[in-house]
Design a protein around this motif. Structure first.
Motif, PDB file in Angstrom:
ATOM      1  N   TRP A1234      24.521  10.428  36.977  1.00 55.83           N
ATOM      2  CA  TRP A1234      25.413   9.237  37.030  1.00 55.83           C
ATOM      3  C   TRP A1234      24.712   8.086  36.358  1.00 55.83           C
ATOM      4  O   TRP A1234      23.491   7.965  36.472  1.00 55.83           O
ATOM      5  N   PRO A1235      25.351   7.192  35.624  1.00 54.41           N
ATOM      6  CA  PRO A1235      26.757   7.270  35.205  1.00 54.41           C
ATOM      7  C   PRO A1235      26.847   8.082  33.905  1.00 54.41           C
ATOM      8  O   PRO A1235      26.132   7.807  32.960  1.00 54.41           O
ATOM      9  N   SER A1236      27.735   9.084  33.917  1.00 50.54           N
ATOM     10  CA  SER A1236      27.824   9.942  32.727  1.00 50.54           C
ATOM     11  C   SER A1236      28.761   9.343  31.686  1.00 50.54           C
ATOM     12  O   SER A1236      28.598   9.567  30.499  1.00 50.54           O
ATOM     13  N   LYS A1237      29.765   8.552  32.151  1.00 46.81           N
ATOM     14  CA  LYS A1237      30.715   7.989  31.190  1.00 46.81           C
ATOM     15  C   LYS A1237      30.384   6.535  30.867  1.00 46.81           C
ATOM     16  O   LYS A1237      30.443   6.117  29.721  1.00 46.81           O
ATOM     17  N   GLY A1238      30.091   5.779  31.902  1.00 46.92           N
ATOM     18  CA  GLY A1238      29.831   4.361  31.681  1.00 46.92           C
ATOM     19  C   GLY A1238      31.091   3.531  31.791  1.00 46.92           C
ATOM     20  O   GLY A1238      31.243   2.533  31.091  1.00 46.92           O
ATOM     21  N   GLU A1239      32.022   3.946  32.686  1.00 52.50           N
ATOM     22  CA  GLU A1239      33.229   3.139  32.895  1.00 52.50           C
ATOM     23  C   GLU A1239      32.941   2.098  33.978  1.00 52.50           C
ATOM     24  O   GLU A1239      32.361   2.426  35.013  1.00 52.50           O
ATOM     25  N   ILE A1240      33.345   0.876  33.737  1.00 53.01           N
ATOM     26  CA  ILE A1240      33.082  -0.183  34.714  1.00 53.01           C
ATOM     27  C   ILE A1240      34.396  -0.837  35.105  1.00 53.01           C
ATOM     28  O   ILE A1240      35.200  -1.206  34.236  1.00 53.01           O
ATOM     29  N   ARG A1393      14.857   3.623  27.779  1.00 59.76           N
ATOM     30  CA  ARG A1393      15.565   3.964  29.020  1.00 59.76           C
ATOM     31  C   ARG A1393      16.775   4.850  28.790  1.00 59.76           C
ATOM     32  O   ARG A1393      17.156   5.610  29.685  1.00 59.76           O
ATOM     33  N   LYS A1394      17.394   4.711  27.604  1.00 53.46           N
ATOM     34  CA  LYS A1394      18.539   5.575  27.233  1.00 53.46           C
ATOM     35  C   LYS A1394      19.578   5.668  28.348  1.00 53.46           C
ATOM     36  O   LYS A1394      19.946   6.748  28.769  1.00 53.46           O
ATOM     37  N   SER A1395      20.039   4.532  28.859  1.00 58.04           N
ATOM     38  CA  SER A1395      21.057   4.659  29.908  1.00 58.04           C
ATOM     39  C   SER A1395      22.436   4.456  29.290  1.00 58.04           C
ATOM     40  O   SER A1395      22.567   4.003  28.163  1.00 58.04           O
ATOM     41  N   LYS A1396      23.476   4.790  30.052  1.00 59.88           N
ATOM     42  CA  LYS A1396      24.839   4.774  29.522  1.00 59.88           C
ATOM     43  C   LYS A1396      25.411   3.362  29.412  1.00 59.88           C
ATOM     44  O   LYS A1396      26.425   3.145  28.772  1.00 59.88           O
ATOM     45  N   ILE A1397      24.789   2.422  30.126  1.00 58.20           N
ATOM     46  CA  ILE A1397      25.338   1.063  30.106  1.00 58.20           C
ATOM     47  C   ILE A1397      24.248   0.100  29.653  1.00 58.20           C
ATOM     48  O   ILE A1397      23.149   0.099  30.201  1.00 58.20           O
ATOM     49  N   LEU A1398      24.570  -0.684  28.620  1.00 57.42           N
ATOM     50  CA  LEU A1398      23.597  -1.638  28.105  1.00 57.42           C
ATOM     51  C   LEU A1398      24.173  -3.052  28.241  1.00 57.42           C
ATOM     52  O   LEU A1398      25.324  -3.286  27.878  1.00 57.42           O
ATOM     53  N   ILE A1399      23.351  -3.960  28.784  1.00 53.96           N
ATOM     54  CA  ILE A1399      23.789  -5.357  28.850  1.00 53.96           C
ATOM     55  C   ILE A1399      22.831  -6.180  27.993  1.00 53.96           C
ATOM     56  O   ILE A1399      21.610  -6.061  28.130  1.00 53.96           O
ATOM     57  N   MET A1400      23.390  -6.983  27.082  1.00 52.02           N
ATOM     58  CA  MET A1400      22.527  -7.855  26.283  1.00 52.02           C
ATOM     59  C   MET A1400      22.828  -9.291  26.671  1.00 52.02           C
ATOM     60  O   MET A1400      23.966  -9.757  26.504  1.00 52.02           O
ATOM     61  N   ASP A1401      21.830  -9.972  27.200  1.00 55.70           N
ATOM     62  CA  ASP A1401      22.065 -11.338  27.669  1.00 55.70           C
ATOM     63  C   ASP A1401      21.512 -12.321  26.646  1.00 55.70           C
ATOM     64  O   ASP A1401      20.337 -12.645  26.667  1.00 55.70           O
ATOM     65  N   GLU A1402      22.361 -12.782  25.711  1.00 60.03           N
ATOM     66  CA  GLU A1402      21.951 -13.773  24.711  1.00 60.03           C
ATOM     67  C   GLU A1402      20.643 -13.350  24.065  1.00 60.03           C
ATOM     68  O   GLU A1402      19.761 -14.161  23.821  1.00 60.03           O
ATOM     69  N   ALA A1403      20.529 -12.021  23.843  1.00 60.65           N
ATOM     70  CA  ALA A1403      19.225 -11.480  23.476  1.00 60.65           C
ATOM     71  C   ALA A1403      18.724 -11.997  22.141  1.00 60.65           C
ATOM     72  O   ALA A1403      17.546 -11.973  21.855  1.00 60.65           O
ATOM     73  N   THR A1404      19.636 -12.451  21.274  1.00 57.18           N
ATOM     74  CA  THR A1404      19.155 -12.826  19.945  1.00 57.18           C
ATOM     75  C   THR A1404      19.124 -14.330  19.765  1.00 57.18           C
ATOM     76  O   THR A1404      19.024 -14.826  18.661  1.00 57.18           O
ATOM     77  N   ALA A1405      19.237 -15.053  20.868  1.00 61.61           N
ATOM     78  CA  ALA A1405      19.319 -16.509  20.738  1.00 61.61           C
ATOM     79  C   ALA A1405      18.050 -17.106  20.150  1.00 61.61           C
ATOM     80  O   ALA A1405      18.093 -18.100  19.450  1.00 61.61           O
ATOM     81  N   ALA A1406      16.896 -16.496  20.427  1.00 65.87           N
ATOM     82  CA  ALA A1406      15.657 -17.159  20.033  1.00 65.87           C
ATOM     83  C   ALA A1406      15.023 -16.558  18.789  1.00 65.87           C
ATOM     84  O   ALA A1406      13.873 -16.812  18.501  1.00 65.87           O
ATOM     85  N   VAL A1407      15.774 -15.698  18.082  1.00 62.77           N
ATOM     86  CA  VAL A1407      15.127 -15.066  16.922  1.00 62.77           C
ATOM     87  C   VAL A1407      15.819 -15.504  15.628  1.00 62.77           C
ATOM     88  O   VAL A1407      16.923 -16.017  15.635  1.00 62.77           O
ATOM     89  N   ASP A1408      15.131 -15.259  14.531  1.00 63.86           N
ATOM     90  CA  ASP A1408      15.712 -15.678  13.254  1.00 63.86           C
ATOM     91  C   ASP A1408      16.765 -14.642  12.824  1.00 63.86           C
ATOM     92  O   ASP A1408      16.919 -13.589  13.422  1.00 63.86           O
ATOM     93  N   LEU A1409      17.441 -14.960  11.762  1.00 62.56           N
ATOM     94  CA  LEU A1409      18.581 -14.137  11.372  1.00 62.56           C
ATOM     95  C   LEU A1409      18.160 -12.729  10.973  1.00 62.56           C
ATOM     96  O   LEU A1409      18.856 -11.762  11.249  1.00 62.56           O
ATOM     97  N   GLU A1410      16.978 -12.646  10.347  1.00 55.17           N
ATOM     98  CA  GLU A1410      16.479 -11.328   9.903  1.00 55.17           C
ATOM     99  C   GLU A1410      16.312 -10.406  11.120  1.00 55.17           C
ATOM    100  O   GLU A1410      16.828  -9.296  11.155  1.00 55.17           O
ATOM    101  N   THR A1411      15.581 -10.925  12.125  1.00 60.61           N
ATOM    102  CA  THR A1411      15.339 -10.118  13.336  1.00 60.61           C
ATOM    103  C   THR A1411      16.658  -9.821  14.024  1.00 60.61           C
ATOM    104  O   THR A1411      16.894  -8.715  14.513  1.00 60.61           O
TER     105      THR A1411
END
Length: 1485
Positions: A1234-1240, A1393-1411
């Motif tokens: 679990w979770p095999s599908k990733g339905e929320i 971790r390779k899990s079925k559900i990924l949450i990105m919390d403003e993950a790219t706010a502090a990086v430049d456009l290339e990154t």
């Protein structure tokens, strides 16, 4: 000659040789009158001069002053009357002796002098002069003899000189009255602290402190009840005095260091000069520093820093108090040896039947007087030593703080925040502790020498046998002490490591919870703690051995000495005088010998601390000489061939930069991750080490704004000339970003006309800036305006091409559009309008700013206005008024101070942790020891009685051997049982420490996130540092000592009562006084100790905040304000410590008085019941009574020590009982895979941060299908992050539910849930340790998998380029990696971790456009099979999502595909329009 002078006998010993002894009147009228007068006249000039030099404003006349003056006036009149009487007598025929003229004349002069002195004291804070008080005491004491002689004469019926006698009686009565009056203190308007105005008698008995003790008994004391310390003791005064000395001593030490270096470096001069590619104008000491670094690398062991200057500087600052305490200690030590002599006299008095009774009474009184003076000297000495200790601690703490503000990065790198705080807490404390032992170095030698001398006079050479044993045991003790010290040093390192890891756990708690990593870190801490406890147990065993030797020493010594004495010569018979005088001397000798190892170990511990402090305080300061300020410069900032580095050993980060910035320009600094943008800003702020070149800055003040908006507001408030802004727009959404740019930073913002350097990744603002600087690898690639750089088609144009499609004039219009119709003029108030302390005001307004910036622009601008107006109009006084905070608005809770008695359950908790069996056996062993002690005393008493039964010649050898054998056996029993008890208790207390720490750690790791939001890290760390350390080291020792003291007192009282049962009558009232004094004291002392802890935490947390935010403080040049704040905090703590020290002295002086009374009454009983007692009983009772004073003192001290130290257990227990979050694993486990599908599914999901606050999500309902990509957008504060926190159950639902693949997430354990979700968080938090540990703390993955993840995260080339690869050490909080690299590591974590559900919390706010692009492509490719929820600020990152959820005020306002949302004119459409996005394809920025 004196006989002619008096016309009567001056001295005749026959006066004393009678049952009613007396002194000759002539002696009483000459010597005994002149002693006090001589004392007064000798000291008066010196005293008057002192008053004249240090006089203050004259104080008003008080009743007490008038009364004293009137009484002295009467004395003056009486002296005049007496002189007149003599003159009238003299006219007759009888010759009047000269003495009758001289004394009244002397008195006339004296009383005039006294009137003058009392009057001169009006100009002093302390109205009562110490030497006048001494004069009255001497005068009354010397007058006693004449008083009783005259009464006797009158009783015999002789009316000789009746008038003279009457005058003397009146005079004497007046003197006693004045003495009583001089015990009262006069208040002074200028000072509310009674210690400054206390009279001499009140000072030496600490009676001025009664009021606090009384108050503390009635109700728990608060900080307001405690008086401030003297100006001379204030931090500011101390530090300024110390700094002058420190600078001088440090210079000498630095020169000495250079000499040492030069001597060492004679051999490799060529070596040293090699590789110096800097300017040739370097001074010798830089060469030396180079040398130091090379040396360090080679050997790694030799530490080179200026040494042996700290103690000298401290001594020169504080020598006055040292000398005074030296004098008091000397007097005390000498008086100590009068006791055995007096004891000897009393025993011979009891043995000799025909001695006059008055001699016995005289000895008893002498016993009391000697003991009293001894007590006063000792307490005065202790008071001074502890004051000295506090002064040293204060000076060191304040100096460390001051140093931290100027320390260079090179030096700062060697210390983590935890280690620096340790310097302030632990090392300063160690130096404070050693000051109370300082005088014991010479005092111990003096006491040992005198003891041996007096013992020799008693027992002759046999003493050498006993002393030999003592001396043999010293090296054994020494070895044990040095071993113990080595263990402690080792343990300090373990403690440092443990606290470092704790600090990181607490800072990164959110990450630990998101990733369910608590157990891994828990095991790391347990591993370190295990080592610590192992060392602790060994240390406890060593201490037990030392205690055993300590107990065995006096027994062994007396056994061996007495045996040798009786065996050497059959004529040597042990009688009571010899035995008990020797025992008393051995008891005196026992103290210095037992203290010696402690003194040595305390000094050695302090020397470790001294070295650590010398290294820190002697470290290099930040060299800002490369930053030049020039007010008449035509450019705002100019970099000239400037190269800067973070570390002199590594290569330059900023290389050969030439850059001119004109005043009033807005300059954008752009570049990829790690190109050196932030470093360029830091270099300009003087935070980096200069390699060559320099920076010239026009004007004086710069403002640095870090990432948060609060910092931006703070920077704006400063009204500086130049603004250095390090990516302030990264953490806000597009709308707020645009608003901030337009209103604050841009060409029409608040700061227009100021010079602004803006590091940014937001390309859409670039057309509006004056100049763009493109950085790469620490050098400037190109610079120019937006259009010129585009035309150049260089690296900037390339960056732009990759990420934008030009959208013509529409785009421009969107960016420049300014729809707000508010008038913006005058938004920046002029400097005069702003109250003084704007920075703190800015932080006070923090909450309102948080709110205002998240509202829509129009109201926002109004808020700015109202804020400005409130700044203008708000009177500073209104800040002082208590503002009622809205419930739940106060984020940090005030630390809870326990009051009143510590609950009994806390004692039971600690004793339970030791184990009840252990407790029983420990106490049993101690009781057996006490019984053996009483036995050996009774046996010795019987042995000395043999001297009366037998004569020297016919003392049977068998009897002698029996006496020696039993005495020795009883001694060994004492030692053995003390050893057993101590070893057992060392084991028990280590066990207790282990249990408490485990419970505390487990409880803290299971606490909900809200606990960490409302509790400062410093406060939690304090539990793991100070409180755990108390439970480890101090508490077990106090408990052991308490049991020993208690049983010691019981045994002594039992022995006295067996000899003279009538003594019970004395014990009862003294016992009542004793207990009541203790009850009064303990209540006050306990609360003061608590206040000390509570006022100490803020010093450390303020310090660690300062160290963390150092660059900001330096950028704003607010060092002075922080210094003053620190001084205020230290002073607040200091007054609590000072008060606590005085409370100890207050107690000690009263207890010693009780002890002295016990000695006095027991000796009085011996004199009264002389006929029924033998000499050996007298010796046996009194030698034990003499010991009781110290033991009584110790008992109360230990009681209060235990009370104050058990507070640590109470504080730990408070956090053990913290409410926990849901269990990590429950009986209901999710199905495997679990979770095999990733339905929320969200079903009417509601959440709030804390029970008393409003809902932040108000009923979210939506379905997310398997593998859907969802983008979540909304204004700041719309509830985006709360959604994440809800999914991870960081916040528990207030209503509704979240279902993932058919499982309600509230029904399973937290770890089961969190391990199956992956997050790439907003703040890339790393922990110190290896890179591998940061990616995979449980070692679940192989190296191949980790390298694969790094490759996908575009970090493979970087990591493989590192010397240690995956084992590369990450420093605290990941400081040795750039923000972008940290963010990529977080991506690698997610990939693993390779899990079925990924949450990105403003993950790219502090990086430049290339990154950003790298991250996006990786996520699209690697997480295509996952359900992805992205919380974004930049709309372009989520335009390729399947659906977009628009949140506002905790509700879903739109939820559909981006194409759908762009068609209808809703909130999302408006946001997209603002960001210049017209359709899904035009992901222009």
């Amino acid at each position: 000659m004196l006989e002619k002078f008096c016309n009567s006998t001056f001295w005749n010993s026959s006066f004393l040789d009678s049952p009613e002894a007396d002194l000759p009147l002539c002696f009483e009228q000459t010597v005994l009158v002149w002693i006090p007068l001589g004392f007064l006249w000798l000291l008066a000039p010196w005293q008057l001069l002192h008053v004249y030099r240090s006089k203050i404003k004259r104080s008003p006349i008080t009743k007490l002053y008038l009364t004293k003056q009137v009484l002295v006036g009467f004395l003056l009149i009486l002296a005049a009357i007496e002189l007149a009487l003599v003159l009238t007598e003299d006219s007759g025929q009888a010759t009047v002796p000269a003495i009758r003229y001289t004394n009244p004349s002397l008195y006339l002069g004296t009383w005039l002098l006294v009137l003058l002195i009392q009057h001169s004291r009006r100009w002093c804070i302390q109205k009562d002069s110490w030497f006048l008080s001494l004069f009255w005491i001497l005068s009354v004491l010397c007058g006693v003899f004449q008083f009783q002689t005259l009464i006797r004469t009158l009783l015999k019926g002789s009316n000789f000189n009746l008038a003279y006698s009457c005058l003397f009686f009146i005079c004497y009565a007046l003197q006693i009255l004045i003495l009583i009056l001089s015990a009262f203190s006069e208040k002074d308007a200028s000072s509310n602290n009674p210690s400054f105005t206390a009279s001499f008698l009140s000072s030496i008995t600490f009676s001025w402190y009664d009021s606090i003790i009384l108050k503390g008994y009635k109700q728990p004391l608060t900080l307001e009840d405690i008086w401030d310390v003297n100006e001379k003791m204030k931090t500011k005064t101390l530090v300024s005095t110390f700094e002058k000395r420190m600078v001088r001593e440090l210079q000498k030490a630095r020169k000495e260091l250079q000499r040492r270096q030069q001597r060492k470096s004679q051999g490799n001069t060529g070596d040293r000069l090699h590789g110096l590619n800097k300017n040739q104008s370097q001074s010798q000491d830089i060469l030396v520093l180079e040398e130091v670094k090379k040396k360090k690398k080679k050997s790694g062991t030799t530490e080179n820093f200026p040494k042996s200057w700290l103690v000298k500087a401290l001594f020169k600052t504080l020598y006055g108090i040292l000398l005074k305490s030296f004098f008091l200690k000397l007097v005390h030590d000498l008086l100590m040896f009068l006791n055995p002599q007096l004891l000897k006299l009393l025993i011979s008095f009891a043995n000799t039947r025909d001695m006059y009774a008055w001699t016995g009474y005289l000895y008893s009184v002498l016993f009391f007087v000697v003991a009293l003076v001894q007590s006063l000297c000792l307490q005065g000495y202790f008071q001074m030593c502890f004051m000295l200790g506090v002064t040293v601690r204060t000076t060191i703490m304040a100096s460390i703080y001051k140093k931290a503000l100027t320390l260079s990065n090179q030096a700062r790198k060697q210390y983590t925040v935890g280690e620096t705080v340790n310097l302030m807490s632990v090392d300063a404390q160690k130096l404070m502790d050693v000051t109370s032992y300082l005088h014991l170095l010479w005092s111990n030698v003096l006491q040992i020498t005198l003891s041996i001398y007096f013992l020799w006079t008693e027992l002759g050479p046999s003493v050498l046998a006993g002393v030999g044993v003592m001396i043999l045991l010293i090296p054994v003790n020494g070895i044990l002490a040095s071993k113990s010290r080595a263990i402690q040093v080792k343990n300090m390192k373990n403690k440092d490591k443990r606290l470092k890891i704790m600090n990181e756990i607490l800072s990164g708690m959110k990450i630990l919870k998101y990733f369910a990593w608590e157990t891994s870190f828990k095991n790391q801490v347990h591993g370190l703690r295990k080592k610590e406890l192992k060392n602790l147990l060994t240390f406890g065993q060593m201490q037990s051995m030392m205690m055993f030797l300590l107990y065995l020493t006096p027994v062994l010594v007396s056994v061996i000495t007495f045996s040798v004495y009786t065996l050497v010569d059959s004529n040597n018979i042990l009688d009571a005088e010899k035995a008990f005088t020797s025992i008393t001397l051995f008891n005196i000798l026992r103290f210095p010998l037992s203290m010696f190892p402690m003194v040595i170990s305390s000094i050695l511990q302090a020397s470790v601390s001294r070295d650590r402090l010398e290294k820190y305080l002697g470290g290099d300061d930040l060299d800002t000489s490369a930053i030049r300020h020039d007010c008449h410069f035509d450019k705002a900032v100019q970099f000239s061939e400037a190269s800067f580095t973070w570390d002199q050993d590594s290569e330059a980060t900023i290389r050969d930069v030439n850059l001119d910035i004109m005043p009033g320009q807005l300059v954008a600094v752009v570049g990829t991750v790690g190109s050196g943008k932030s470093s360029l800003m830091s270099a300009m702020l003087g935070e980096m080490e200069n390699v060559h070149g320099h920076v010239t800055i026009k004007g004086i003040n710069l403002s640095g704004g870090q990432k948060q908006r609060i910092s931006l507001a703070r920077a704006t408030y400063q009204n500086s000339d130049i603004y250095v802004l390090d990516d302030p727009l990264s953490a806000v959404d597009a709308h707020v970003g645009k608003h901030i740019f337009n209103k604050v930073l841009g060409p029409n913002g608040l700061l227009k006309g100021k010079t602004r350097l803006l590091v940014t990744h937001s390309i859409h603002f670039l057309p509006q800036v004056d100049e763009i600087v493109v950085l790469g690898h620490g050098t400037i690639l190109e610079k120019g305006s937006y259009s010129s750089l585009l035309a150049k088609k260089g690296s900037f144009a390339k960056i732009l091409k990759t990420f934008t499609k030009q959208t013509g004039p529409e785009e421009e219009a969107t960016v420049n559009e300014d729809t707000e119709d508010d008038d913006d003029c005058g938004l920046m108030p002029s400097v005069e309008e702003i109250p003084e302390d704007v920075a703190s005001l800015a932080t006070k307004r923090e909450n309102s700013l948080h709110r205002t910036l998240s509202r829509s622009s129009r109201s926002n601008s109004r808020h700015w206005k109202s804020l400005r107006n409130s700044l203008k109009t708000r009177n500073v006084n209104t800040l002082k008024e208590e503002e009622e905070t809205v419930k739940g608005q106060k984020l940090i809770k005030k630390e809870f101070i326990q009051t009143g008695k510590v609950k009994f359950s806390i004692y039971l908790k600690y004793l339970g942790a030791i184990g009840w069996y252990s407790i029983f056996f420990i106490i049993l062993a101690y009781v057996i020891n006490s019984v053996a002690y009483i036995g050996s005393n009774l046996w010795l008493s019987a042995w000395t009685n043999d001297s009366k039964t037998y004569n020297g010649t016919d003392y049977p050898a068998s009897q002698r051997n029996l006496r020696i054998g039993v005495y020795a056996a009883l001694g060994c029993v004492q030692g053995a049982f003390v050893l057993i008890a101590n070893l057992w208790s060392a084991h028990g207390s280590t066990h207790a420490s282990n249990i408490l720490h485990r419970q505390l750690l487990s409880s803290i790791l299971r606490a909900p996130m809200s606990f960490f939001d409302t509790t400062p890290t410093g406060r939690i760390v304090n539990r793991f540092a100070g409180d755990i350390s108390t439970v480890d080291d101090t508490l077990p020792l106090s408990l052991r000592s308490w049991i020993l003291c208690f049983l010691g007192i019981i045994s002594t009282l039992v022995m006295i009562c067996t000899a003279t049962p009538i003594f019970v009558v004395v014990i009862i009232p003294l016992g009542i006084i004793y207990v009541s004094v203790q009850i009064f004291y303990v209540a006050t002392s306990r609360q003061l100790k608590r206040l000390d802890s509570v006022t100490r935490s803020p010093i450390y947390s303020h310090f660690s905040e300062t160290v963390s935010g150092l660059s900001v403080i330096r950028a704003f040049e607010h060092q002075q304000r922080f210094l003053q704040h620190n001084e205020r905090q230290i002073d607040t703590n200091q007054k609590c410590v000072f008060s606590w020290i005085v409370s100890n002295r207050w107690l000690a002086i009263r207890l010693e008085l009780i002890g002295n009374l016990i000695v006095f009454f027991s000796s009085l009983m011996m004199v009264i019941y002389k006929d029924n007692l033998r000499g050996d009983t007298v010796g046996f009772v009194l030698s034990n009574a003499l010991n009781i004073t110290q033991t009584l003192n110790w008992l109360v001290r230990m009681t209060s020590e235990i009370e104050t130290n058990i507070v640590a257990v109470e504080r730990i227990n408070e956090y053990i009982k913290v409410e926990n979050e849901a269990p990590w694993v429950t009986d209901k486990r999710p199905p495997p895979g679990w979770p095999s599908k990733g339905e929320i599914q969200f079903n009417n999901y509601q959440v709030r941060y804390r029970p008393e606050l409003d809902l932040v999500l108000r009923g979210i309902t939506c379905d997310i299908r398997s593998m859907e990509k969802i983008g979540v957008v909304g204004r700041t504060g719309a509830g985006k992050s709360s959604l994440t926190n809800g999914l991870f159950r960081i916040l528990e639902a207030a209503g509704g539910q979240i279902i993932i693949d058919g499982v309600d997430i509230a029904s399973i354990g937290l770890h089961d849930l969190r391990e199956k979700l992956t997050i790439i968080p907003q703040d890339p938090i790393l922990f110190s340790g290896t890179l591998r540990m940061n990616l995979d703390p449980f070692n679940n993955h192989s190296d191949e998998e980790i390298w694969k993840a790094l490759e996908l995260a575009h970090l493979k080339s970087f990591v493989s380029g590192l010397q240690l690869g995956l084992s590369h050490e990450v420093t605290e909080a990941g400081d040795n990696l750039s923000v972008g690299q940290r963010q990529l590591l977080c991506l690698a974590r997610a990939l693993l971790r390779k899990s079925k559900i990924l949450i990105m919390d403003e993950a790219t706010a502090a990086v430049d456009l290339e990154t950003d692009r790298l991250i996006q492509t990786t996520i699209q490719k690697e997480f295509s099979h996952c359900t992805t929820i992205t919380i974004a600020h930049r709309l372009h990152t989520i335009m390729d999502s399947d659906k977009i959820m628009v949140l506002d005020n905790g509700k879903i306002v739109e939820y559909s595909s981006p194409q759908e949302l762009l068609r209808k004119s809703g909130p999302f459409y408006l946001m997209a329009k603002e960001a210049g996005i017209e359709s899904v394809d035009s992901t222009s920025l």
